[in-house]
Enzyme design. Structure first.
Site, PDB file in Angstrom:
ATOM      1  N   GLY A 163       0.124 -69.787 -15.126  1.00 22.46           N
ATOM      2  CA  GLY A 163       0.633 -68.980 -16.215  1.00 22.46           C
ATOM      3  C   GLY A 163      -0.550 -68.438 -16.994  1.00 22.46           C
ATOM      4  O   GLY A 163      -0.912 -67.270 -16.924  1.00 22.46           O
TER       5      GLY A 163
ATOM      6  N   CYS B  46       5.391 -70.518 -45.620  1.00 20.11           N
ATOM      7  CA  CYS B  46       5.292 -71.509 -46.673  1.00 20.11           C
ATOM      8  C   CYS B  46       5.110 -72.912 -46.104  1.00 20.11           C
ATOM      9  O   CYS B  46       5.935 -73.802 -46.296  1.00 20.11           O
ATOM     10  CB  CYS B  46       6.494 -71.401 -47.592  1.00 20.11           C
ATOM     11  SG  CYS B  46       6.474 -69.806 -48.415  1.00 20.11           S
TER      12      CYS B  46
ATOM     13  N   TYR C 253      -1.415 -77.014 -30.978  1.00 21.33           N
ATOM     14  CA  TYR C 253      -2.386 -77.800 -30.237  1.00 21.33           C
ATOM     15  C   TYR C 253      -3.826 -77.368 -30.423  1.00 21.33           C
ATOM     16  O   TYR C 253      -4.610 -77.391 -29.490  1.00 21.33           O
ATOM     17  CB  TYR C 253      -2.046 -77.977 -28.747  1.00 21.33           C
ATOM     18  CG  TYR C 253      -1.171 -76.972 -28.060  1.00 21.33           C
ATOM     19  CD1 TYR C 253       0.087 -77.377 -27.593  1.00 21.33           C
ATOM     20  CD2 TYR C 253      -1.579 -75.670 -27.841  1.00 21.33           C
ATOM     21  CE1 TYR C 253       0.896 -76.478 -26.935  1.00 21.33           C
ATOM     22  CE2 TYR C 253      -0.764 -74.774 -27.178  1.00 21.33           C
ATOM     23  CZ  TYR C 253       0.476 -75.187 -26.734  1.00 21.33           C
ATOM     24  OH  TYR C 253       1.281 -74.307 -26.079  1.00 21.33           O
TER      25      TYR C 253
ATOM     26  N   GLY D 118      -3.143 -75.326 -13.845  1.00 22.74           N
ATOM     27  CA  GLY D 118      -4.163 -76.085 -14.556  1.00 22.74           C
ATOM     28  C   GLY D 118      -5.483 -75.331 -14.603  1.00 22.74           C
ATOM     29  O   GLY D 118      -6.515 -75.893 -14.949  1.00 22.74           O
TER      30      GLY D 118
HETATM   31  C1  LIG Z   1       3.893 -74.476 -17.458  1.00 21.46           C
HETATM   32  C2  LIG Z   1       3.849 -74.690 -16.020  1.00 21.46           C
HETATM   33  C3  LIG Z   1       2.905 -74.019 -15.229  1.00 21.46           C
HETATM   34  C4  LIG Z   1       1.853 -73.085 -15.799  1.00 21.46           C
HETATM   35  O1  LIG Z   1       0.811 -73.761 -16.425  1.00 21.46           O
HETATM   36  P1  LIG Z   1      -0.458 -72.959 -16.964  1.00 21.46           P
HETATM   37  O2  LIG Z   1      -1.294 -73.990 -17.609  1.00 21.46           O
HETATM   38  O3  LIG Z   1       0.026 -71.924 -17.931  1.00 21.46           O
HETATM   39  O4  LIG Z   1      -1.115 -72.303 -15.817  1.00 21.46           O
HETATM   40  C5  LIG Z   1       2.964 -74.224 -13.877  1.00 21.46           C
HETATM   41  N1  LIG Z   1       3.874 -75.056 -13.322  1.00 21.46           N
HETATM   42  C6  LIG Z   1       4.791 -75.713 -14.049  1.00 21.46           C
HETATM   43  C7  LIG Z   1       5.776 -76.590 -13.377  1.00 21.46           C
HETATM   44  C8  LIG Z   1       4.809 -75.556 -15.420  1.00 21.46           C
HETATM   45  O5  LIG Z   1       5.726 -76.224 -16.139  1.00 21.46           O
END
Ligand SMILES: *Cc1c(COP(=O)(O)O)cnc(C)c1O
Length: 402
Positions: A261, A328, A302, A218
């Site tokens: 991520g 398209c 989004y 997050g």
């Molecule tokens: C997608 C996901 C993340 C990574 O989230 P980010 O916002 O990209 O940091 C972490 N844990 C779980 C379980 C996820 O599904």
């Protein structure tokens, strides 16, 4: 990454093109580990789904990161990249018992997010430790434990169902080794995050077999200049202290985990596309590029903002452009952006193209997916070739109709 380098890469590998800067990924990884340096046992599991190229996974392996996976295929990619199964956590949502069994047989850590599968898995494999995903029902900005938004979330087992979890554990004799949450919302208000932390730690206290607490992700990254982002240093200081105190109180050394991520890869990536056509209407100037939502869907899916610059003419007079794709359907990357004067053939550069960009590409309109390049120690590596027509036909049966 410097614009001349990016332009030379487009010359070398053609467009559209994804380019990732390994040094930025390393810097972000160091930033999070430094922020939590007070915690003795810290484990960062990179969320593979953000950018799942096997060479990028190898980079994370080199950094000593673990990985967070959401499908059996991501688990397999991680193993291919050389990860020890112990450094892989499988955190799916809504997958079958069979898929979880496959992952367990490969020896990876299992995270279960619903009571039904927890019970079935516990009955069959009481000896395999399992982490449980909890929904703490905390929403960013809210003052209450409960928010409508999150009580309805499909993710995790409700914190109010802890008694039920304990009953399953007792009846099956299974072993819970971790407690996890990932609310999916941006951490901006650290007080709110710490409130969710307390709820999670209360859940830890309900079990005496916990080895790790996984706080998910997050972390918010900036998309524009002066954009708000997670103050990770403050979070590290405050959560780190709370976690260390709790670990003492709990009576065993717990591992603190995160699974970012976006934070780790978003800013490392640039997406480069060439302008096919400039179209002037009575109200708008469109810059149409050799790409579309088949290559970068976040703005349409989004409303995400990707800063766009014209790296072929960076010093040109700025004008307003609406940057669109060649698909398209409506595929607007950005409306009325101030960009230095664009001529057909110029290369536009999209920022924050590391996370959820390539990994969400498709073959819509029967277009090829782009190539990917990794810059590592000042060298460029082609880590994925551009697709060809054979890729479009792969798995299609070209039958004869009489
Ligand atoms: C997608 C996901 C993340 C990574 O989230 P980010 O916002 O990209 O940091 C972490 N844990 C779980 C379980 C996820 O599904």
């Amino acid at each position: 990454m410097e614009k001349n380098l990016l332009l030379s890469l487009v010359k070398k590998y053609d467009s559209p093109l994804y380019v990732y800067d390994a040094s930025k990924i390393e810097a972000q990884y160091k930033r999070i580990t430094n922020a939590f340096s007070s915690v003795k046992s810290l484990k960062i599991n990179y969320a593979v789904k953000a950018l799942s190229n096997v060479s990028v996974l190898k980079l994370f392996k080199k950094l000593n990161s673990g990985i967070d996976t959401v499908s059996i295929q991501e688990v397999q990619l991680g193993l291919k990249a050389g990860f020890d199964p112990k450094d892989i956590i499988f955190t799916p949502n809504g997958v079958s018992l069979e898929e979880i069994e496959k992952a367990a047989k490969l020896g990876v850590n299992i995270n279960i997010d619903n009571l039904s599968i927890l019970e079935q898995f516990g009955q069959k494999y009481p000896k395999i430790p399992v982490c449980i995903r909890i929904n703490p029902h905390v929403m960013a900005g809210g003052h209450h434990k409960i928010s409508v938004g999150h009580i309805d979330s499909k993710f995790g087992i409700s914190i109010y169902q802890i008694p039920h979890i304990k009953r399953v554990v007792e009846n099956t004799g299974m072993h819970i080794n971790g407690i996890h949450m990932h609310t999916g919302s941006d951490i901006l208000d650290i007080d709110t995050f710490l409130r969710a932390t307390e709820i999670l730690l209360d859940a830890v206290k309900e079990f005496d077999t916990i080895d790790f607490v996984d706080f998910g992700s997050g972390f918010k990254v900036p998309y524009k200049e002066n954009d708000i982002q997670t103050n990770i240093e403050e979070l590290g200081e405050r959560l780190g202290k709370r976690f260390n105190d709790f670990s003492k109180e709990y009576g065993r050394e717990l591992t603190l985990m995160f699974e970012p991520g976006k934070f780790l890869v978003s800013e490392s990536g640039k997406f480069l596309a060439k302008v096919n056509v400039i179209k002037q209407t009575t109200s708008t100037v469109f810059a149409g590029i050799d790409s579309g939502f088949n290559h970068l869907i976040r703005p349409m899916m989004y409303d995400s903002y990707h800063h766009i610059t014209n790296i072929s003419n960076p010093k040109g007079r700025e004008r307003y452009y609406t940057v669109v794709g060649y698909i398209c359907e409506t595929d607007t990357f950005g409306s009325n952006r101030r960009i230095s004067e664009v001529t057909e053939g110029d290369v536009l550069c999209f920022d924050n193209a590391g996370a959820y960009c390539y990994s969400m590409t498709s073959n819509y309109n029967s277009r090829f997916r782009p190539a990917e390049v990794l810059i590592y120690n000042d060298k460029d590596y082609l880590i994925r070739e551009r697709e060809t027509f054979d890729d479009i036909l792969r798995n299609q049966a070209n039958i004869t109709l009489e």
